[in-house]
Design an enzyme around this catalytic site. Structure first.
Site, PDB file in Angstrom:
ATOM      1  N   LYS A 137       9.660  -2.863   1.976  1.00 45.68           N
ATOM      2  CA  LYS A 137      10.363  -2.709   0.702  1.00 45.68           C
ATOM      3  C   LYS A 137       9.722  -3.418  -0.496  1.00 45.68           C
ATOM      4  O   LYS A 137       9.596  -2.804  -1.565  1.00 45.68           O
ATOM      5  CB  LYS A 137      11.836  -3.106   0.876  1.00 45.68           C
ATOM      6  N   TYR A 175      11.064   0.866  16.110  1.00 41.67           N
ATOM      7  CA  TYR A 175      11.170  -0.105  15.025  1.00 41.67           C
ATOM      8  C   TYR A 175      10.570  -1.452  15.418  1.00 41.67           C
ATOM      9  O   TYR A 175      10.760  -1.928  16.530  1.00 41.67           O
ATOM     10  CB  TYR A 175      12.656  -0.304  14.655  1.00 41.67           C
ATOM     11  N   SER A 198      -3.487 -12.694 -32.305  1.00 38.62           N
ATOM     12  CA  SER A 198      -4.107 -13.831 -31.632  1.00 38.62           C
ATOM     13  C   SER A 198      -3.594 -15.092 -32.293  1.00 38.62           C
ATOM     14  O   SER A 198      -3.382 -15.127 -33.502  1.00 38.62           O
ATOM     15  CB  SER A 198      -5.627 -13.738 -31.783  1.00 38.62           C
ATOM     16  N   SER A 248      16.041 -10.586   4.569  1.00 35.09           N
ATOM     17  CA  SER A 248      15.510  -9.643   3.578  1.00 35.09           C
ATOM     18  C   SER A 248      16.465  -9.454   2.410  1.00 35.09           C
ATOM     19  O   SER A 248      16.128  -8.760   1.446  1.00 35.09           O
ATOM     20  CB  SER A 248      15.216  -8.291   4.236  1.00 35.09           C
ATOM     21  N   LYS A 292      -7.104 -10.428 -35.480  1.00 36.11           N
ATOM     22  CA  LYS A 292      -7.006  -9.716 -34.211  1.00 36.11           C
ATOM     23  C   LYS A 292      -5.744  -8.876 -34.091  1.00 36.11           C
ATOM     24  O   LYS A 292      -4.690  -9.199 -34.633  1.00 36.11           O
ATOM     25  CB  LYS A 292      -7.036 -10.711 -33.038  1.00 36.11           C
ATOM     26  N   GLN A 333      10.282  -4.466   7.948  1.00 42.25           N
ATOM     27  CA  GLN A 333      11.129  -5.006   6.882  1.00 42.25           C
ATOM     28  C   GLN A 333      10.293  -5.275   5.624  1.00 42.25           C
ATOM     29  O   GLN A 333      10.814  -5.257   4.514  1.00 42.25           O
ATOM     30  CB  GLN A 333      11.798  -6.291   7.373  1.00 42.25           C
ATOM     31  N   THR A 382     -20.038  12.373 -22.415  1.00 37.10           N
ATOM     32  CA  THR A 382     -20.362  12.176 -21.000  1.00 37.10           C
ATOM     33  C   THR A 382     -21.224  10.915 -21.005  1.00 37.10           C
ATOM     34  O   THR A 382     -21.960  10.663 -21.958  1.00 37.10           O
ATOM     35  CB  THR A 382     -21.145  13.354 -20.394  1.00 37.10           C
ATOM     36  N   HIS A 383     -21.071  10.114 -19.957  1.00 43.16           N
ATOM     37  CA  HIS A 383     -21.750   8.797 -19.903  1.00 43.16           C
ATOM     38  C   HIS A 383     -21.364   7.920 -21.105  1.00 43.16           C
ATOM     39  O   HIS A 383     -22.120   7.030 -21.481  1.00 43.16           O
ATOM     40  CB  HIS A 383     -23.280   8.942 -19.857  1.00 43.16           C
TER      41      HIS A 383
HETATM   42  N1  ARG Z   1      16.598  -5.766   7.379  1.00 41.68           N
HETATM   43  C1  ARG Z   1      16.026  -4.902   8.362  1.00 41.68           C
HETATM   44  C2  ARG Z   1      14.866  -4.107   7.742  1.00 41.68           C
HETATM   45  O1  ARG Z   1      14.799  -4.008   6.562  1.00 41.68           O
HETATM   46  C3  ARG Z   1      17.046  -3.954   8.902  1.00 41.68           C
HETATM   47  C4  ARG Z   1      16.752  -3.444  10.273  1.00 41.68           C
HETATM   48  C5  ARG Z   1      16.905  -4.525  11.253  1.00 41.68           C
HETATM   49  N2  ARG Z   1      16.853  -4.060  12.586  1.00 41.68           N
HETATM   50  C6  ARG Z   1      16.589  -4.852  13.627  1.00 41.68           C
HETATM   51  N3  ARG Z   1      16.541  -4.310  14.752  1.00 41.68           N
HETATM   52  N4  ARG Z   1      16.371  -6.119  13.475  1.00 41.68           N
HETATM   53  O2  ARG Z   1      14.012  -3.577   8.418  1.00 41.68           O
END
Ligand code: ARG
Length: 455
Positions: free
Chosen positions: A322, A314, A274, A20, A280, A319, A152-153
């Site tokens: 993010k 977890y 354009s 990651s 344009k 992961q 409206t509309h």
């Molecule tokens: N890079 C992992 C994440 O973003 C960190 C946590 C990893 N934990 C594990 N038990 N493999 O989730």
């Protein structure tokens, strides 16, 4: 990191799918802050020596300076920001680096880092939204009594003022801010110290690390601490709602900038030409804000689907939390900045707005209301009489207030010349004094309050 148990290294494809670091390097500041708070607590509790804690903390400062200067090195072998930093720490200070990970796990570490990151993201969005509100209020104040057609509309309905229309977006953004504030208050509990999932046998002080990182308190359940991402979803849902509002404003600018409307001239700085059609002037920035709302909603959906059905605690699926948050945040920050810039610099063609407000029989409701008020006529009947007046004006090619009295009296002889006082667009908007109505006095009063709200 787990060489004790494993005889062989990962396949290259495993390295690639597992890593990651290409995206979670964005957490580096939060990761270092979390580690410094953790090691200070370990020393305070006598879990590591003061000397070791100082060596570790100084090493983390060195790494922060390196990242600041050169960026975070992306080494897929080291998987994520936590391992990249820890391994650099070992290079810098030797085996004592290994004491940092006492009484914690990457599971509580990443949950902490990510909460800190989302908290910062919320603060950035909040500042951006305040800027947008200021721009809306400033332009609304300039145009508190500029009459435009209200729709409206997308059909001319009743005259409103441009200031009132802009202040509608002020209210939307105010609620968006409150959604982000709610999200911030809920996320502000510290998961650090939950360790892998069950807590730790070391005599840690989770209140100390929570306070050091600016959290209101530590979280109360270790399993929940490492396994929920509702704080990220709160952010994405608030971002989605905010982006929907931005998208509607963008859409209005796009429509208003079209030749048939001609309500605004978008600034050069937010338009493109354009390559083939020299006349344009395209509202690209507004179109992209409208488009980005779709992508932000997609990010929100992506994380919902990732989290749906995951058992406690977890799982590595998490992961994937993010990238959608980072993407949505970047898109939202850009969208807010672009809309703020457009609101600040757009030219409103108020003469054109007024002209159209006057031409669409937008004061028909005012005539009907007058018949009710002055003639004691039931509204449904007044509506019918007014419909005939509109038809007569349309046939004569004039606006309602230009229709001669005899024509109006031919339709209904309860009409007299006092009616003309309510048939102009200015009289129409001025009469709508109900709380939150479009009367310029009401709009100005709300603008004054809004300025106080903004401080
Ligand atoms: N890079 C992992 C994440 O973003 C960190 C946590 C990893 N934990 C594990 N038990 N493999 O989730």
């Amino acid at each position: 990191m787990w060489g004790g148990r494993f005889a062989a290294g990962p396949a290259s494809i495993m390295r690639e799918i597992n890593a990651s670091i290409p995206f979670d390097k964005r957490l580096w500041k939060q990761d270092i802050a979390g580690s410094k708070a953790h090691v200070a607590m370990l020393a305070q509790q006598g879990i590591v020596t003061r000397a070791d804690a100082e060596t570790i903390s100084a090493g983390l400062d060195t790494i922060a300076a390196e990242y600041e200067a050169n960026g975070v090195p992306v080494n897929l072998d080291l998987e994520d920001i936590h391992m990249v930093t820890e391994s650099r720490l070992a290079e810098l200070i030797g085996p004592v680096a290994g004491r940092l990970h006492t009484a914690r796990s990457r599971n509580d570490q990443v949950a902490t880092d990510f909460r800190l990151w989302v908290r910062d993201a919320i603060d950035e969005v909040e500042a951006g939204l305040v800027g947008l509100q200021r721009a809306l209020v400033a332009r609304a104040q300039d145009h508190a009594d500029a009459v435009m057609p209200g729709f409206t509309h997308l059909q001319s309905a009743q005259p409103v003022t441009l200031g009132h229309h802009l202040m509608a977006y002020y209210e939307m953004v105010r609620r968006d801010r409150s959604r982000f504030a709610d999200a911030r208050a809920r996320l502000n509990e510290c998961p650090l110290g939950a360790a892998a999932l069950a807590g730790t046998g070391f005599p840690t002080d989770r209140h100390m690390t929570a306070a050091a990182l600016g959290f209101a308190r530590p979280t109360d359940n270790s399993l929940d601490s490492v396994s929920d991402r509702d704080f990220a979803l709160d952010y994405l849902m608030a971002a989605t709602q905010a982006s929907l509002h931005l998208s509607r404003l963008a859409e209005e600018f796009i429509i208003w900038a079209s030749q048939p409307f001609g309500f605004v001239k978008l600034p050069d700085a937010y338009s493109t030409g354009s390559s083939i059609m020299p006349q344009k002037r395209n509202p690209d920035a507004a179109e992209l804000v409208r488009g980005h709302a779709g992508r932000i909603m997609g990010c929100m959906t992506a994380l919902c689907v990732t989290m749906k059905g995951l058992p406690l605690a977890y799982s590595k699926d998490m992961q994937d939390d993010k990238p959608p948050v980072f993407e949505a945040h970047d898109l939202l920050a850009l969208s807010i900045a672009a809309m703020t810039g457009m609101v600040e610099t757009v030219t409103f063609r108020t003469d054109r707005m007024r002209g159209l407000a006057e031409s669409g029989f937008a004061t028909a409701t005012d005539l009907a209301d007058w018949l009710v008020r002055e003639g004691g006529i039931p509204f449904r009947e007044a509506h019918h009489i007014t419909g005939r007046a509109v038809a007569a004006a349309e046939e004569a090619g004039v606006s309602l207030d230009q229709l001669p009295l005899e024509k109006l009296r031919a339709i209904d002889d309860r009409i007299d010349d006092r009616v003309y006082a309510v048939l102009t667009v200015d009289a129409s908007v001025a009469s709508r004094k109900s709380h939150g109505g479009t009367a310029p006095d009401q709009v100005r009063a709300r603008i004054a309050q809004a300025k106080e709200e903004l401080g």
